[in-house]
Design a protein around this motif. Structure first.
Motif, PDB file in Angstrom:
ATOM      1  N   ILE A 220       0.860  -1.180   0.000  1.00 31.37           N
ATOM      2  CA  ILE A 220       0.000   0.000   0.000  1.00 31.37           C
ATOM      3  C   ILE A 220       0.896   1.229   0.000  1.00 31.37           C
ATOM      4  N   LYS A 221       0.535   2.232  -0.770  1.00 32.90           N
ATOM      5  CA  LYS A 221       1.341   3.452  -0.815  1.00 32.90           C
ATOM      6  C   LYS A 221       1.572   3.967   0.599  1.00 32.90           C
ATOM      7  N   PRO A 222       2.759   4.494   0.868  1.00 33.98           N
ATOM      8  CA  PRO A 222       3.090   4.904   2.240  1.00 33.98           C
ATOM      9  C   PRO A 222       2.324   6.143   2.701  1.00 33.98           C
ATOM     10  N   ASN A 223       2.094   6.172   4.006  1.00 32.73           N
ATOM     11  CA  ASN A 223       1.624   7.374   4.701  1.00 32.73           C
ATOM     12  C   ASN A 223       0.249   7.866   4.237  1.00 32.73           C
ATOM     13  N   LEU A 224      -0.616   6.933   3.879  1.00 37.52           N
ATOM     14  CA  LEU A 224      -1.957   7.309   3.446  1.00 37.52           C
ATOM     15  C   LEU A 224      -2.883   7.518   4.644  1.00 37.52           C
ATOM     16  N   ALA A 225      -3.945   8.283   4.429  1.00 38.92           N
ATOM     17  CA  ALA A 225      -5.031   8.283   5.406  1.00 38.92           C
ATOM     18  C   ALA A 225      -5.528   6.853   5.550  1.00 38.92           C
ATOM     19  N   THR A 226      -5.986   6.492   6.724  1.00 42.14           N
ATOM     20  CA  THR A 226      -6.389   5.095   6.912  1.00 42.14           C
ATOM     21  C   THR A 226      -7.607   4.745   6.052  1.00 42.14           C
ATOM     22  N   ARG A 227      -8.443   5.720   5.686  1.00 42.03           N
ATOM     23  CA  ARG A 227      -9.540   5.436   4.757  1.00 42.03           C
ATOM     24  C   ARG A 227      -8.993   5.018   3.394  1.00 42.03           C
ATOM     25  N   ALA A 228      -7.882   5.646   2.970  1.00 44.44           N
ATOM     26  CA  ALA A 228      -7.271   5.306   1.682  1.00 44.44           C
ATOM     27  C   ALA A 228      -6.585   3.947   1.744  1.00 44.44           C
ATOM     28  N   SER A 229      -5.957   3.634   2.874  1.00 37.32           N
ATOM     29  CA  SER A 229      -5.360   2.308   3.039  1.00 37.32           C
ATOM     30  C   SER A 229      -6.437   1.234   2.991  1.00 37.32           C
ATOM     31  N   SER A 230      -7.579   1.519   3.603  1.00 33.04           N
ATOM     32  CA  SER A 230      -8.682   0.557   3.569  1.00 33.04           C
ATOM     33  C   SER A 230      -9.202   0.390   2.145  1.00 33.04           C
ATOM     34  N   SER A 248     -22.373   2.394   0.054  1.00 37.89           N
ATOM     35  CA  SER A 248     -22.158   3.616   0.811  1.00 37.89           C
ATOM     36  C   SER A 248     -23.407   4.478   0.754  1.00 37.89           C
ATOM     37  N   ALA A 249     -23.556   5.346   1.754  1.00 37.68           N
ATOM     38  CA  ALA A 249     -24.697   6.261   1.816  1.00 37.68           C
ATOM     39  C   ALA A 249     -24.314   7.579   1.158  1.00 37.68           C
ATOM     40  N   ASP A 250     -24.189   7.549  -0.166  1.00 36.42           N
ATOM     41  CA  ASP A 250     -23.906   8.743  -0.967  1.00 36.42           C
ATOM     42  C   ASP A 250     -22.517   9.313  -0.709  1.00 36.42           C
ATOM     43  N   LEU A 251     -21.586   8.463  -0.242  1.00 33.56           N
ATOM     44  CA  LEU A 251     -20.264   8.984   0.110  1.00 33.56           C
ATOM     45  C   LEU A 251     -19.114   8.111  -0.394  1.00 33.56           C
ATOM     46  N   SER A 252     -19.369   7.236  -1.347  1.00 29.91           N
ATOM     47  CA  SER A 252     -18.306   6.315  -1.765  1.00 29.91           C
ATOM     48  C   SER A 252     -17.094   7.055  -2.303  1.00 29.91           C
ATOM     49  N   CYS A 253     -17.305   8.263  -2.831  1.00 32.25           N
ATOM     50  CA  CYS A 253     -16.174   9.044  -3.344  1.00 32.25           C
ATOM     51  C   CYS A 253     -15.353   9.648  -2.217  1.00 32.25           C
ATOM     52  N   SER A 254     -15.885   9.623  -0.987  1.00 26.37           N
ATOM     53  CA  SER A 254     -15.199  10.250   0.136  1.00 26.37           C
ATOM     54  C   SER A 254     -14.864   9.268   1.255  1.00 26.37           C
ATOM     55  N   ASP A 255     -15.736   8.263   1.477  1.00 29.52           N
ATOM     56  CA  ASP A 255     -15.432   7.290   2.533  1.00 29.52           C
ATOM     57  C   ASP A 255     -14.623   6.113   2.002  1.00 29.52           C
ATOM     58  N   ALA A 384     -16.778  -2.491  13.194  1.00 28.84           N
ATOM     59  CA  ALA A 384     -16.772  -1.098  12.748  1.00 28.84           C
ATOM     60  C   ALA A 384     -15.333  -0.620  12.635  1.00 28.84           C
ATOM     61  N   PHE A 385     -14.939  -0.192  11.424  1.00 35.79           N
ATOM     62  CA  PHE A 385     -13.644   0.443  11.224  1.00 35.79           C
ATOM     63  C   PHE A 385     -13.811   1.948  11.447  1.00 35.79           C
ATOM     64  N   ILE A 386     -12.900   2.539  12.203  1.00 37.08           N
ATOM     65  CA  ILE A 386     -12.913   3.980  12.462  1.00 37.08           C
ATOM     66  C   ILE A 386     -11.672   4.553  11.780  1.00 37.08           C
ATOM     67  N   LEU A 387     -11.864   5.291  10.696  1.00 37.30           N
ATOM     68  CA  LEU A 387     -10.757   5.632   9.808  1.00 37.30           C
ATOM     69  C   LEU A 387     -10.619   7.140   9.615  1.00 37.30           C
ATOM     70  N   SER A 388      -9.389   7.546   9.319  1.00 39.43           N
ATOM     71  CA  SER A 388      -9.071   8.968   9.262  1.00 39.43           C
ATOM     72  C   SER A 388      -9.202   9.555   7.868  1.00 39.43           C
ATOM     73  N   ARG A 389      -9.474  10.843   7.852  1.00 37.71           N
ATOM     74  CA  ARG A 389      -9.398  11.611   6.611  1.00 37.71           C
ATOM     75  C   ARG A 389      -7.972  12.095   6.386  1.00 37.71           C
ATOM     76  N   GLN A 390      -7.303  12.485   7.469  1.00 39.12           N
ATOM     77  CA  GLN A 390      -5.941  13.009   7.372  1.00 39.12           C
ATOM     78  C   GLN A 390      -4.939  11.859   7.232  1.00 39.12           C
ATOM     79  N   SER A 391      -3.758  12.181   6.720  1.00 39.51           N
ATOM     80  CA  SER A 391      -2.733  11.160   6.476  1.00 39.51           C
ATOM     81  C   SER A 391      -2.284  10.526   7.781  1.00 39.51           C
ATOM     82  N   ALA A 392      -1.845   9.270   7.668  1.00 42.38           N
ATOM     83  CA  ALA A 392      -1.387   8.502   8.829  1.00 42.38           C
ATOM     84  C   ALA A 392      -0.035   7.884   8.476  1.00 42.38           C
TER      85      ALA A 392
END
Length: 534
Positions: A220-230, A248-255, A384-392
Motif C-alpha cells: 500500500i502506498k506509504p503514509n496514506l489516510a487510513t480510509r485510503a489504506s482501507s 455507501s450512503a452517498d459517500l463512496s467518493c469520500s469514505d 466497525a472500522f474507524i478511519l481517518s481523513r488526514q494522512s497517517a
C-alpha cells in the motif's frame, strides 16, 4: 429482496434465474411512521424490486390511540410516488388477499404494497377498533365474549379447526414437492460445466485463510489516510473474495468504499458489486444485515463516523444477531477540518464501543488497517472500522497480529521500570510515539501501547493483558474522541488527552493549536502533571 435479485442475475439455467424468491413483509401503522420505512421503500422503488411484497395491516390504531391523532398521510399515494404498485383490499377477506398476492396477476417491474384494511380486535365486543386491543390481552371474560360473537365454541380454550390442519398439511406436501423439484434443478445446474466450483467460491463468506495470508504482503502506498489504506485493501479483497459486496450512503467518493473493478447496481443491472444506498443510512444498515442473513454475501457499508448515529439501531440489531456486517466509518475526529462540528465526531466512538458484540477497530496506519480487515473477516460479529481523513504515517513496529489481540506494545520502555505508559489509537499513535520520544530524551522511561480494539483486547487472556499494560507509575491515553470508558484501562488517576467538547470549523493545524493537541503541549502537560517525569 436485493440479495435474491443479485443472485438471480448471477446464477441461471436454461429456464431462467435459479434464485427468484419473493420477500414478504408484514407491517402496521406504526411501522410506516418510522423513518426507515421511507428510506427502505424509496430504495426498493428505485431498484424496481418486484420480488418484494409489503402487506400493510391498516387498522387506523396505534398504541397511543387512533392514527387520526398523529398519522393522516395518504399512504397509497406516498408509495405510488416511490414507484410501487399499490392495491387496497379488505384485510378480513381471504379471497381478496389471495388474489392480491397471486404472482400470476402481480404487476411486474414494481414492488407491491397491499393495504389490508382491518379492524383491530376483530370480534371483541368491548375492544374492537380501540387501542386497548393493541398491547393488552383480552382476558377470559372478553375472550369468551369474542368467541361467542364469532361463533367459536367456548371449549376447548384453544382450538385449531380441522379445515385449518387439512389446509396446512396439504400445503406442506405441496411445498415439499416444489422444494424437491427446485433441488433437482439446482443439482443439475451445479453438475454442469464448472458451476459447482464457481458457486462455492462466490458464496464463501467465511473461510478466507489463504487470501488473508496474502493480504499481509499487499503493498500500500506509504503514509496514506487510513480510509485510503482501507480502500486499497478493499480492491485486493474484492478481487479474491467474490462474496464481498460494497456500498455507501452517498459517500463512496469520500469514505473510500467503492470497488473500482465494478460499477454499481441499477434496476437494469444487478451484476455489479457496489450499492449506492443514497442518503439512507438507517436503511443501508438494515439492508446489509439482511444481505448477511441471505447467506451469500459479506457486505461492507460506509459513511462518515458522525452519521453512524443515523444507523445506530441497524448496527445494534446486527450485533444482537451476531451477523458479521462490516462498517467503514471515516472522518474520525475533529481534525477532519473545515466541515465543522456537525461533521466532527466526539462521542461516537464511545457510543459504538458500548454496543455488545460489536468489534470497534481504529487502526493507526496501513499495516493495522490490513489487520483490521483480517480480524473482521474472521469473526462472527459485526465490525466497525474507524478511519481517518488526514494522512497517517506508517509506523515502525505496527503489527497485523497486534490488531488481532486488540492492543500491543508498539514501543517498549527504555529502562527496567516504566515511568509512563501511553495508550493510543488511530492517528494518535504517531502522536503518542513522538511525545514518548520527547520524554525519553529527558530521561523518562515510556511505553506506548497501540490500542486499536477494546473488544479484542478484552478477549485475550489476563496474562497477555497484564503483560501489555505493564506496571507503570502513571498511565495516559491519547485519543481524539471522548474519554468515556478509558479509565477502565488507565485507572481513575490516569491522564486523558482526549476531545470532550465539540470541535470547530478550521484547518487541522489551527484546531490542533486551539485544542492544544500537539507534541509540545501534551509533553508539557505530562511533565507538569507527573513530578517523577518533570
Amino acid at each position: 429482496a436485493l440479495g435474491q435479485k443479485i443472485n438471480g442475475n448471477r446464477y441461471q439455467d436454461a429456464t431462467g434465474p435459479l434464485f427468484d424468491s419473493t420477500t414478504y413483509v408484514l407491517t402496521g401503522d406504526g411501522c410506516l411512521m418510522e423513518g426507515i420505512s421511507s428510506e427502505a421503500s424509496s430504495f426498493a422503488g428505485h431498484l424496481n424490486l418486484d420480488n418484494l411484497v409489503l402487506i400493510y395491516d391498516s387498522n387506523d390504531i396505534c398504541l397511543d390511540g387512533p392514527t387520526s391523532e398523529c398519522f393522516t398521510e395518504d399512504t397509497a399515494k406516498r408509495y405510488e410516488s416511490y414507484g410501487w404498485n399499490v392495491v387496497t383490499v379488505n384485510g378480513h377477506d381471504f379471497d381478496a388477499l389471495d388474489n392480491a398476492l397471486n404472482p400470476e396477476t402481480r404487476l411486474k417491474g414494481k414492488p407491491l404494497l397491499i393495504i389490508a384494511k382491518t379492524m383491530i380486535g376483530f370480534g371483541s365486543p368491548n375492544r374492537e377498533g380501540t387501542s386497548e386491543s393493541h398491547g393488552k390481552p383480552l382476558g377470559d371474560d372478553e375472550g369468551n365474549q369474542t368467541k361467542e360473537a364469532l361463533g367459536i365454541a367456548l371449549e376447548p380454550k384453544f382450538i385449531v379447526p380441522p379445515e385449518v390442519s387439512i389446509f396446512f398439511n396439504k400445503k406442506i406436501n405441496d411445498d415439499k414437492a416444489k422444494e424437491d423439484s427446485w433441488n433437482e434443478r439446482f443439482g443439475n445446474w451445479l453438475n454442469t460445466d464448472n458451476n459447482k466450483n464457481t458457486y462455492e467460491l462466490n458464496t464463501n463468506t467465511r473461510n478466507h485463510t489463504s487470501v488473508l495470508n496474502s493480504l499481509q504482503s499487499l503493498e500500500i502506498k506509504p503514509n496514506l489516510a487510513t480510509r485510503a489504506s482501507s480502500q486499497a485493501a478493499i480492491q485486493f479483497l474484492s478481487e479474491h473474495i467474490p462474496s464481498i459486496l460494497g456500498g455507501s450512503a452517498d459517500l463512496s467518493c469520500s469514505d473510500s468504499t467503492y470497488i473500482k473493478s465494478s460499477s454499481f447496481v441499477t434496476k437494469d443491472d444487478f451484476s455489479q458489486r457496489n450499492v449506492k444506498y443514497g442518503v439512507r443510512e438507517f436503511a443501508m444498515a438494515a439492508i446489509a444485515t439482511g444481505l448477511v442473513i441471505e447467506g451469500s454475501f459479506r457486505p461492507f457499508i460506509g459513511t462518515f463516523l458522525t452519521f453512524s448515529d443515523y444507523m445506530k439501531n441497524g448496527v445494534r440489531l446486527a450485533a444482537l444477531m451476531k451477523l458479521p456486517v462490516i462498517y467503514q466509518f471515516t472522518h474520525d475526529s475533529i481534525f477532519l477540518g473545515e466541515d465543522g462540528p456537525t461533521h466532527q465526531p466526539v462521542e461516537h466512538l464511545a457510543s459504538l464501543r458500548s454496543i455488545p458484540n460489536l468489534n470497534v477497530i481504529r487502526p493507526s496506519d496501513s499495516t493495522e488497517v490490513k489487520g483490521a480487515w483480517a480480524a473482521a473477516l474472521q469473526t462472527e460479529h459485526p465490525t466497525a472500522f474507524i478511519l481517518s481523513r488526514q494522512s497517517a504515517p506508517d509506523l515502525e513496529n505496527s503489527s497485523m497480529e497486534g490488531v488481532s489481540k486488540g492492543a500491543y506494545i508498539i514501543k517498549k520502555e527504555s529502562k527496567d521500570s516504566i515511568d509512563l505508559c501511553i495508550l493510543a489509537t488511530g492517528t494518535e499513535v504517531k502522536l503518542a510515539l513522538d511525545v514518548a520520544k520527547n520524554l525519553e530524551a529527558e530521561g523518562s522511561s515510556v511505553r506506548v501501547v497501540s490500542f486499536p480494539c477494546w473488544e479484542l483486547f478484552k478477549d485475550q487472556e489476563k496474562a497477555y493483558q497484564d503483560e501489555t499494560l505493564g506496571k507503570a507509575q502513571q498511565y495516559a491515553v491519547i485519543e481524539a474522541q471522548s474519554r468515556f470508558g478509558w479509565h477502565e484501562f488507565i485507572g481513575k488517576d490516569g491522564l486523558c488527552f482526549t476531545i470532550d467538547s465539540f470541535g470547530a470549523s478550521a484547518p487541522e493545524s489551527a484546531l490542533r493549536k486551539e485544542f492544544k493537541y500537539n507534541i509540545e503541549d501534551i509533553t508539557n502537560t505530562i511533565k507538569k502533571s507527573i513530578p517523577l517525569i518533570a
